[in-house]
Design an enzyme around this catalytic site. Structure first.
Site, PDB file in Angstrom:
ATOM      1  N   SER A 162       0.845  -1.197   0.000  1.00  0.00           N
ATOM      2  CA  SER A 162       0.000   0.000   0.000  1.00  0.00           C
ATOM      3  C   SER A 162       0.883   1.249   0.000  1.00  0.00           C
ATOM      4  CB  SER A 162      -0.924  -0.044   1.223  1.00  0.00           C
ATOM      5  OG  SER A 162      -1.955   0.895   1.104  1.00  0.00           O
ATOM      6  N   ASP A 328      -8.608  -6.799  -4.558  1.00  0.00           N
ATOM      7  CA  ASP A 328      -8.227  -5.466  -4.060  1.00  0.00           C
ATOM      8  C   ASP A 328      -8.802  -4.414  -4.992  1.00  0.00           C
ATOM      9  OD1 ASP A 328      -7.013  -3.133  -3.185  1.00  0.00           O
ATOM     10  OD2 ASP A 328      -4.987  -3.940  -3.183  1.00  0.00           O
ATOM     11  N   HIS A 361      -7.899  -5.524  -0.140  1.00  0.00           N
ATOM     12  CA  HIS A 361      -6.602  -4.844  -0.041  1.00  0.00           C
ATOM     13  C   HIS A 361      -5.786  -5.314   1.170  1.00  0.00           C
ATOM     14  CE1 HIS A 361      -3.655  -1.669  -0.464  1.00  0.00           C
ATOM     15  NE2 HIS A 361      -3.902  -1.234   0.760  1.00  0.00           N
TER      16      HIS A 361
END
Length: 390
Positions: A162, A328, A361
């Protein structure tokens, strides 16, 4: 607040200037992308494993938006295991019996690195909004200073998911000669308009809280807990997938057998999000949330290369392993593939894996065997090429 949730706010406040970890202070000015500069700053960090004699086995782990330096040890505020203890440790994919692992709290954070809650040396008060805006490149620039101080010329690998993945990409572009291998996970070369929109909802929730006080809440003995909790609740939805939410909660009711026809938390998903929001505010600073989400919004790796991402990677010498997750929707596989295509166009050495999962995610933080196999296999191969003993 839930009755069973301990109040960690005091413990969190103690971490701001005096963290329960290693901490490096820098008296030299750090120039920032926004045109300002920090005359001095500090970076809080943790290390695991042993640095070998020629300092060639160091791995820098970069944390995501609300992470910190406590990647594989008990967290000093929450008492919980490190945020990536499944990935980092003895015998783990990032094996601390083999590698020397560094994890630093990012600039702008609230766990000991200089951030908006830190004391401004000019005034003795918290910086609040007097801290200049921080970018991902600023974070990486500060990390490079730390790596310099540790005497490490070239990192064996830089790994992160991320916002941590953004830092990995920035390292490979800003310091191509200093990164042997790079593993960006569940990330993107730029923040999309949708993601900027979600971040803006969160920031507006914080700033709409009357206890935010224009950012000066710490000086006034207040905390915009409700606004930050709402921001966390909205963001947390984006970290999961619709399938994961359905399987976990469906439309099940929370501790009741019938609807109340009111606005209490009738559904389990409502209770879950409220819990996520209130536990988050016990360990995180609201102004840091503003600064770090802004850093993600401003991230655009191709911006300085006429919008051509392949040109950004043109000087990259690292071996790359790009990893995405099929469910995601915050950083979808297509975004990760765009990184791979640009690396291919620039002639870089790159491999790519899409992990099939319905966990969304946040899968990069969870027990995902294919993710672990990919990371450990890639590192083993890179270690052989690097000349590190098996």
């Amino acid at each position: 607040m839930d009755a069973g949730v301990p109040n960690h706010a005091t413990a969190a406040a103690r971490q701001v200037d005096c963290p329960s970890s290693l901490c490096m202070g820098f008296a030299e000015t750090l120039a920032l992308d926004g045109g300002d500069a920090l005359p001095s700053f500090q970076i809080a960090y943790q290390v695991y494993g042993t640095l070998n004699e020629d300092k060639s086995n160091a791995i820098l782990v970069c944390h995501a938006l609300t992470g910190d330096q406590h990647v594989a040890n008990e967290h000093p505020v929450t008492g919980k295991a490190g945020w990536w203890s499944l990935m980092v440790g003895p015998g783990r994919p990032i094996d601390t019996d083999r590698y020397f692992v560094i994890c630093a709290n990012v600039l702008g954070g609230c766990m000991g690195s200089t951030g908006p809650a830190s004391s401004n040396p000019a005034s003795g008060e918290p910086y609040a909004l007097d801290l200049p805006v921080i970018t991902v490149r600023d974070m990486v620039r500060a990390q490079a200073r730390l790596v310099d101080e540790l005497g490490i010329e070239k990192l064996f690998a830089v790994v992160g998911g991320s916002m941590g993945g953004m830092q990995v990409l920035q390292w490979a572009v800003s310091y191509p000669e200093r990164v042997f291998a790079a593993i960006p996970i569940a990330t993107a070369p730029r923040h999309t308009s949708q993601n900027i929109g979600f971040n803006e909802v969160g920031r507006q929730a914080v700033m709409a809280d009357p206890d935010w006080c224009g950012g000066k809440y710490l000086m006034l003995g207040k905390r915009p807990a409700k606004g930050l909790a709402v921001a966390r609740m909205a963001a947390h939805i984006t970290y999961l997938s619709e399938s994961a939410l359905h399987h976990k909660f469906g439309r099940h009711l929370q501790d009741r057998e019938a609807l109340t026809f009111g606005f209490d938390a009738d559904f389990q998903i409502e209770s879950y999000l409220r819990h996520q929001g209130m536990t988050f505010v016990e360990r995180f600073d609201a102004n840091s949330y503003l600064y770090l989400t802004r850093a993600m919004d401003y991230f655009d790796l191709a911006k300085d290369f006429r919008g051509r991402l392949a040109d950004a990677f043109r000087g990259a010498t690292s071996r790359f392993c790009v990893i995405s997750f099929s469910s995601d929707w915050l950083f979808p596989t297509a975004e990760n593939r765009s990184i791979v295509h640009s690396l291919n166009a620039s002639g870089a050495n790159v491999s790519f894996v899409e992990v099939e999962t319905d966990r969304g995610h946040d899968a990069f933080l969870l027990d995902e065997p294919e993710l672990f196999r990919t990371v450990s296999g890639f590192l083993r191969g890179a270690a052989r090429v690097r000349g590190l003993a098996e």
